[in-house]
Every structure is written in C-alpha cells, then in structure tokens.
Design a protein around this motif. Structure first.
Motif, PDB file in Angstrom:
ATOM      1  N   SER A   1      57.716  44.594  40.744  1.00 62.05           N
ATOM      2  CA  SER A   1      58.314  44.026  39.538  1.00 62.05           C
ATOM      3  C   SER A   1      57.400  44.227  38.332  1.00 62.05           C
ATOM      4  N   VAL A   2      57.865  45.026  37.405  1.00 67.20           N
ATOM      5  CA  VAL A   2      57.104  45.251  36.181  1.00 67.20           C
ATOM      6  C   VAL A   2      56.919  43.942  35.425  1.00 67.20           C
ATOM      7  N   THR A   3      57.956  43.109  35.414  1.00 63.76           N
ATOM      8  CA  THR A   3      57.890  41.831  34.692  1.00 63.76           C
ATOM      9  C   THR A   3      56.873  40.894  35.325  1.00 63.76           C
ATOM     10  N   PHE A   4      56.900  40.783  36.642  1.00 63.41           N
ATOM     11  CA  PHE A   4      55.940  39.911  37.332  1.00 63.41           C
ATOM     12  C   PHE A   4      54.512  40.396  37.093  1.00 63.41           C
ATOM     13  N   TYR A   5      54.321  41.709  37.199  1.00 61.65           N
ATOM     14  CA  TYR A   5      52.988  42.284  36.949  1.00 61.65           C
ATOM     15  C   TYR A   5      52.545  41.985  35.516  1.00 61.65           C
ATOM     16  N   LEU A   6      53.451  42.150  34.570  1.00 59.15           N
ATOM     17  CA  LEU A   6      53.147  41.872  33.167  1.00 59.15           C
ATOM     18  C   LEU A   6      52.715  40.414  32.975  1.00 59.15           C
ATOM     19  N   LEU A   7      53.443  39.489  33.594  1.00 57.03           N
ATOM     20  CA  LEU A   7      53.125  38.064  33.445  1.00 57.03           C
ATOM     21  C   LEU A   7      51.772  37.715  34.075  1.00 57.03           C
ATOM     22  N   VAL A   8      51.498  38.268  35.246  1.00 54.53           N
ATOM     23  CA  VAL A   8      50.204  38.006  35.899  1.00 54.53           C
ATOM     24  C   VAL A   8      49.078  38.634  35.079  1.00 54.53           C
ATOM     25  N   ASN A   9      49.295  39.828  34.568  1.00 51.66           N
ATOM     26  CA  ASN A   9      48.293  40.486  33.737  1.00 51.66           C
ATOM     27  C   ASN A   9      48.044  39.679  32.458  1.00 51.66           C
ATOM     28  N   ALA A  10      49.105  39.175  31.840  1.00 53.28           N
ATOM     29  CA  ALA A  10      48.960  38.355  30.633  1.00 53.28           C
ATOM     30  C   ALA A  10      48.206  37.063  30.945  1.00 53.28           C
ATOM     31  N   ALA A  11      48.491  36.460  32.105  1.00 51.25           N
ATOM     32  CA  ALA A  11      47.767  35.251  32.501  1.00 51.25           C
ATOM     33  C   ALA A  11      46.285  35.564  32.728  1.00 51.25           C
ATOM     34  N   HIS A  12      46.001  36.756  33.240  1.00 46.10           N
ATOM     35  CA  HIS A  12      44.606  37.177  33.435  1.00 46.10           C
ATOM     36  C   HIS A  12      43.898  37.284  32.079  1.00 46.10           C
ATOM     37  N   VAL A  13      44.562  37.888  31.130  1.00 47.10           N
ATOM     38  CA  VAL A  13      43.993  38.021  29.780  1.00 47.10           C
ATOM     39  C   VAL A  13      43.792  36.632  29.149  1.00 47.10           C
ATOM     40  N   LEU A  14      44.747  35.724  29.341  1.00 49.27           N
ATOM     41  CA  LEU A  14      44.590  34.355  28.836  1.00 49.27           C
ATOM     42  C   LEU A  14      43.366  33.686  29.462  1.00 49.27           C
ATOM     43  N   GLY A  15      43.221  33.819  30.778  1.00 48.07           N
ATOM     44  CA  GLY A  15      42.053  33.249  31.458  1.00 48.07           C
ATOM     45  C   GLY A  15      40.756  33.822  30.919  1.00 48.07           C
ATOM     46  N   LEU A  16      40.732  35.129  30.690  1.00 44.22           N
ATOM     47  CA  LEU A  16      39.534  35.769  30.137  1.00 44.22           C
ATOM     48  C   LEU A  16      39.242  35.256  28.725  1.00 44.22           C
ATOM     49  N   GLY A  17      40.288  35.082  27.937  1.00 42.23           N
ATOM     50  CA  GLY A  17      40.105  34.572  26.574  1.00 42.23           C
ATOM     51  C   GLY A  17      39.518  33.169  26.576  1.00 42.23           C
ATOM     52  N   LEU A  18      40.059  32.306  27.429  1.00 42.59           N
ATOM     53  CA  LEU A  18      39.523  30.945  27.528  1.00 42.59           C
ATOM     54  C   LEU A  18      38.073  30.962  28.002  1.00 42.59           C
ATOM     55  N   LEU A  19      37.824  31.746  29.045  1.00 40.89           N
ATOM     56  CA  LEU A  19      36.487  31.828  29.629  1.00 40.89           C
ATOM     57  C   LEU A  19      35.463  32.375  28.651  1.00 40.89           C
ATOM     58  N   VAL A  20      35.704  33.566  28.149  1.00 41.01           N
ATOM     59  CA  VAL A  20      34.710  34.219  27.290  1.00 41.01           C
ATOM     60  C   VAL A  20      34.612  33.526  25.936  1.00 41.01           C
ATOM     61  N   GLY A  21      35.730  33.041  25.418  1.00 42.70           N
ATOM     62  CA  GLY A  21      35.679  32.318  24.143  1.00 42.70           C
ATOM     63  C   GLY A  21      34.825  31.064  24.227  1.00 42.70           C
ATOM     64  N   ALA A  22      35.029  30.282  25.279  1.00 34.97           N
ATOM     65  CA  ALA A  22      34.255  29.049  25.443  1.00 34.97           C
ATOM     66  C   ALA A  22      32.787  29.356  25.724  1.00 34.97           C
TER      67      ALA A  22
END
Length: 155
Positions: free
Chosen positions: A17-38
C-alpha cells in the motif's frame, strides 16, 4: 530472521500500500522532527545559547518531547526497515546511521547518569563535561539524520 521480518504482516502491508507506506514514512519524519528539534534545542542551551532559559526549566519538557520522538521514530523506522531488511543492511548509509544512533544513545545514557546533568537540572552551572556531551550529542543526532537521508541515494 530477516526473511521472517520481511514476511511479517506489517511489512507485507507496507509493501502493498503506497498510502500506508506514505503515512508510516510521514510518522517517521514527525518522530525525527520531535526528536532532533528537542535535542538540538537542549544541546544548544547546554552549549551556551538561550541563557535566559534555565536548564532546570527547559530540560524536562524537551527530554519528554525527545523521548516521544525517539519512540515514534524507532517504531516507524523498524516498520520501514522490515520492508527490505536485507537491502538496508547492505547500505553503507544505513549502517552509518545505526552506528551514529548507537553513539547518540550511549552518549545520552552517560549524560543522564552523570552528576553534571543532575547539577544542571538543580539549577547549577553547566559543567565542561556536560558541554562536551552536548556537542557530541548534537553531532551524533544530526549525523544520524543526514545518514538517514543518504540511504535513499545509495539504493
């Protein structure tokens, strides 16, 4: 073991599923943003920036945000890895990312276990050892982020 991981239901669903992959990838980027930003904010404070904000006030919420980001990034990262584990383990950028993550987490554990961290949280001065740990932290987390982006260019 890698074949079992690649055959798991989440890995199959992500590959299918391209959509599922996209959502998991976006969640990964969100996690990285929270982690590295903090982490970057806290490390920069320990290195002398934002002196008006006491470490004792700034650190507790930033550590919690970084923890949430790390958890989200690790969970989604494992899911993304499961789609092609053999390919990722042959990718030098992925291996560099893992090494930098290991350094960053080890540095984090040593930092939080030390007396200088507790002293800074209690309102004391930021010791030189703590500044060195902050510089290592900043370099390791940013290096892991860059290595992660590099993965796609080496496939």
């Amino acid at each position: 073991m890698l074949d079992l991981l690649a055959a798991s239901a989440p890995a199959v669903a992500l590959r299918g599923s391209v959509t599922f992959y996209l959502l998991v990838n976006a969640a990964h980027v969100l996690g990285l943003g929270l982690l590295v930003g903090a982490i970057a904010t806290l490390d920069l404070r320990l290195l002398g920036a934002f002196r008006a904000a006491p470490v004792a006030v700034l650190a507790p919420p930033l550590v919690r945000v970084a923890g949430v980001g790390l958890g989200l990034a690790a969970l989604t990262g494992l899911a993304l890895f499961s789609t092609r584990p053999g390919t990722y383990l042959e990718n030098p950028a992925f291996l560099a990312k893992l090494a930098l993550l290991a350094l960053a987490v080890l540095n984090l554990a040593l930092l939080h276990a030390g007396r200088p961290w507790r002293a800074a949280l209690a309102g004391g001065a930021v010791a030189g050892r703590l500044r060195v740990a902050a510089a290592v932290s900043l370099a390791a987390w940013l290096g892991a982020l860059l290595a992660g982006r590099w993965i796609g260019f080496l496939q």
